[in-house]
Design an enzyme around this catalytic site. Structure first.
Site, PDB file in Angstrom:
ATOM      1  N   LYS A   1       0.831  -1.192   0.000  1.00 27.75           N
ATOM      2  CA  LYS A   1       0.000   0.000   0.000  1.00 27.75           C
ATOM      3  C   LYS A   1       0.870   1.248   0.000  1.00 27.75           C
ATOM      4  O   LYS A   1       1.993   1.152   0.512  1.00 27.75           O
ATOM      5  CB  LYS A   1      -0.956   0.027   1.194  1.00 27.75           C
TER       6      LYS A   1
ATOM      7  N   TYR B   1      -4.178   3.987   6.416  1.00 30.09           N
ATOM      8  CA  TYR B   1      -4.697   2.993   7.363  1.00 30.09           C
ATOM      9  C   TYR B   1      -6.026   3.458   7.963  1.00 30.09           C
ATOM     10  O   TYR B   1      -6.898   2.646   8.255  1.00 30.09           O
ATOM     11  CB  TYR B   1      -3.699   2.743   8.496  1.00 30.09           C
TER      12      TYR B   1
HETATM   13  P1  NAD Z   1      12.468   1.449   2.092  1.00 32.07           P
HETATM   14  O1  NAD Z   1      12.880   2.772   1.574  1.00 32.07           O
HETATM   15  O2  NAD Z   1      13.039   1.002   3.396  1.00 32.07           O
HETATM   16  O3  NAD Z   1      12.764   0.308   1.025  1.00 32.07           O
HETATM   17  C1  NAD Z   1      12.607   0.517  -0.360  1.00 32.07           C
HETATM   18  C2  NAD Z   1      13.591  -0.334  -1.125  1.00 32.07           C
HETATM   19  O4  NAD Z   1      13.499   0.032  -2.491  1.00 32.07           O
HETATM   20  C3  NAD Z   1      15.051  -0.116  -0.696  1.00 32.07           C
HETATM   21  O5  NAD Z   1      15.699  -1.365  -0.600  1.00 32.07           O
HETATM   22  C4  NAD Z   1      15.647   0.704  -1.840  1.00 32.07           C
HETATM   23  O6  NAD Z   1      17.039   0.445  -2.056  1.00 32.07           O
HETATM   24  C5  NAD Z   1      14.814   0.218  -3.031  1.00 32.07           C
HETATM   25  N1  NAD Z   1      14.791   1.174  -4.147  1.00 32.07           N
HETATM   26  C6  NAD Z   1      14.926   0.801  -5.440  1.00 32.07           C
HETATM   27  N2  NAD Z   1      14.877   1.876  -6.236  1.00 32.07           N
HETATM   28  C7  NAD Z   1      14.735   2.949  -5.437  1.00 32.07           C
HETATM   29  C8  NAD Z   1      14.617   4.351  -5.679  1.00 32.07           C
HETATM   30  N3  NAD Z   1      14.642   4.851  -6.930  1.00 32.07           N
HETATM   31  N4  NAD Z   1      14.469   5.166  -4.627  1.00 32.07           N
HETATM   32  C9  NAD Z   1      14.424   4.674  -3.364  1.00 32.07           C
HETATM   33  N5  NAD Z   1      14.504   3.342  -3.062  1.00 32.07           N
HETATM   34  C10 NAD Z   1      14.664   2.497  -4.101  1.00 32.07           C
HETATM   35  O7  NAD Z   1      10.872   1.466   2.176  1.00 32.07           O
HETATM   36  P2  NAD Z   1       9.933   0.520   3.027  1.00 32.07           P
HETATM   37  O8  NAD Z   1       9.648   1.167   4.318  1.00 32.07           O
HETATM   38  O9  NAD Z   1      10.437  -0.857   3.017  1.00 32.07           O
HETATM   39  O10 NAD Z   1       8.577   0.642   2.154  1.00 32.07           O
HETATM   40  C11 NAD Z   1       8.430  -0.032   0.927  1.00 32.07           C
HETATM   41  C12 NAD Z   1       6.935  -0.131   0.583  1.00 32.07           C
HETATM   42  O11 NAD Z   1       6.276  -0.860   1.609  1.00 32.07           O
HETATM   43  C13 NAD Z   1       6.213   1.204   0.501  1.00 32.07           C
HETATM   44  O12 NAD Z   1       5.247   1.137  -0.518  1.00 32.07           O
HETATM   45  C14 NAD Z   1       5.524   1.345   1.844  1.00 32.07           C
HETATM   46  O13 NAD Z   1       4.345   2.116   1.790  1.00 32.07           O
HETATM   47  C15 NAD Z   1       5.213  -0.088   2.158  1.00 32.07           C
HETATM   48  N6  NAD Z   1       5.175  -0.346   3.605  1.00 32.07           N
HETATM   49  C16 NAD Z   1       4.129  -1.054   4.096  1.00 32.07           C
HETATM   50  C17 NAD Z   1       4.072  -1.370   5.446  1.00 32.07           C
HETATM   51  C18 NAD Z   1       2.970  -2.221   5.976  1.00 32.07           C
HETATM   52  O14 NAD Z   1       2.840  -2.340   7.186  1.00 32.07           O
HETATM   53  N7  NAD Z   1       2.183  -2.855   5.114  1.00 32.07           N
HETATM   54  C19 NAD Z   1       5.077  -0.921   6.293  1.00 32.07           C
HETATM   55  C20 NAD Z   1       6.147  -0.215   5.760  1.00 32.07           C
HETATM   56  C21 NAD Z   1       6.190   0.068   4.406  1.00 32.07           C
END
Ligand code: NAD
Length: 386
Positions: A132, A220
């Site tokens: 999401k 949420y």
């Molecule tokens: P994050 O920034 O920690 O991870 C993103 C990953 O994408 C990293 O490994 C990064 O290296 C990679 N990436 C590849 N290309 C990129 C670019 N151009 N710019 C930035 N990063 C790039 O993010 P996250 O917190 O893991 O979130 C990822 C997704 O998961 C989001 O859509 C977020 O909304 C969702 N999320 C959902 C929940 C949940 O409880 N369902 C919790 C956290 C995050």
């Protein structure tokens, strides 16, 4: 069955991950066959929650990793006994089409990348579970839905609270009528963003996040009010507040507050911010009773307080494991799709309506987009069908 009970008990005490070795769990999942998942994007959520959750899944198993950091991906692959061929880069991602061990591609990338990788995975013939918000624009969300239809593949949005016992218990108690008609739902979802954290840097960029705190945390509450009430809002009025001297908010709005009006007459008031103390809470006031979930949507440790004598029994589980197992059951034709792509699109439209109303100083914006949830999570989600 015994394993399931003891595992749940351990998780309830917060000990499950520590006491169960990853290797033996990975082997067990493989021996069982199961549905293979490739995780795309190895950031905070993937490394902190999703990959560890495969220790607790019954049929979902880790089968591939897609990352721009080959060393990081190889390390994780080794820890989970994946062959080196199961590690993909973003450039050679489309090669998964020829990998029969991957059934589902789980998109865990920054929001602006969801559409591209979802569509590429669908074109590769894979089912997709997408984090999401499903996209950053309504157009992208519609293209994702069209691509799933064209490929005849499942596209599910990762609304983990649809699978989380406390939220399900709250929904069931309200559906039972014991509290009378719900009149007011209040959802507050936010935290303090840290611009020095790369994981928050893209969340503070409007193009990359699609809406700052609203699309990250407020979603949420938008989704929660709808599943708590099991109906769709007719209209919204919203307001926003942003301190432009705070460097975090050069590009995105900091604080939104809104009120949705529902056909039953219920009102849902929501707030979200990247500049308030970490909060994920919801509460409901009904005719004859009330309930408060605070925290209501954390990864663990959620608490539900209900009017005297009505506290339901809630057993904590690994909600990420159940969500992935549910997707696996959908793919195997054993369970109905619950968190549909159309559900994701509905939230996109509602968040857009909040932004539009706030930009127009609280103007009433119509939100009757014709969406009806096909399956009530409260009616179906429990033990994942084997
Ligand atoms: P994050 O920034 O920690 O991870 C993103 C990953 O994408 C990293 O490994 C990064 O290296 C990679 N990436 C590849 N290309 C990129 C670019 N151009 N710019 C930035 N990063 C790039 O993010 P996250 O917190 O893991 O979130 C990822 C997704 O998961 C989001 O859509 C977020 O909304 C969702 N999320 C959902 C929940 C949940 O409880 N369902 C919790 C956290 C995050």
């Amino acid at each position: 069955m015994t394993t399931e009970i003891s595992r749940r008990g351990l998780i309830g005490m917060g000990l499950g991950a520590a006491l169960i070795p990853a290797v033996s769990r990975a082997q067990t999942a493989k021996e069982k066959g199961g549905v293979g998942f490739a995780i795309v994007g190895l950031g905070k959520l993937s490394q902190g929650q999703l990959i560890p959750a495969f220790r607790n899944t019954r049929t979902a198993r880790l089968a591939g990793l897609v990352s721009g950091h080959p060393e990081k991906a190889q390390d994780i692959a080794e820890q989970h006994q994946l062959p080196s061929g199961a590690v993909y880069t973003y450039a050679d991602f489309d090669r998964i089409a020829a990998d029969p061990s991957i059934d589902v591609v789980y998109i865990v990338l920054p929001n602006f990348m969801h559409a591209e990788y979802t569509i590429r995975a669908l074109k590769a013939g894979k089912h997709v579970l997408c984090e999401k918000p499903m996209a950053t624009t309504i157009g992208d969300a519609e293209r994702m839905i069209a691509a799933a239809k064209a490929a005849n593949r499942h596209l599910m949005v990762a609304y983990r609270c649809h699978y989380e016992p406390l939220n399900l218990a709250g929904m069931r108690l309200l559906r039972s009528g014991r509290l009378g008609k719900p009149r007011l739902v209040v959802t507050d979802m936010g935290r303090n963003a840290d611009p020095s954290d790369p994981s928050d840097a893209w969340r503070l960029d409007m193009m990359k996040s699609g809406g700052g705190a609203l699309t990250d945390m407020g979603i949420y509450g938008v989704n929660g009010a709808r599943y708590v009430l099991n109906e769709e809002p007719l209209e919204v009025e919203a307001w926003s507040q942003t301190d432009k001297s705070d460097p975090r908010f050069r590009d995105v709005v900091d604080f939104y507050s809104w009120q949705f009006r529902f056909p039953s007459g219920a009102i849902a008031a929501g707030s979200t911010s990247f500049n308030y103390a970490a909060t994920m809470s919801w509460h409901v006031i009904s005719e004859h009773g009330k309930m408060k979930a605070d925290p209501g949507c954390f990864y663990s440790g959620n608490r539900l307080t209900v009017s005297e004598g009505m506290d339901p029994e809630i057993r904590e589980i690994d909600q990420f494991a159940r969500e992935m197992d549910w997707m696996a059951a959908v793919v195997r034709g054993r369970a109905p799709m619950v968190s549909t792509a159309e559900e994701g699109l509905q939230d996109m439209r509602l968040m857009n309506a909040i932004m539009e109303s706030a930009a127009r100083g609280g103007a009433t914006v119509a939100t009757n987009f014709g969406f009806r949830r096909p399956v009530d999570p409260a009616a179906v989600v429990d033990v994942v069908p084997a």
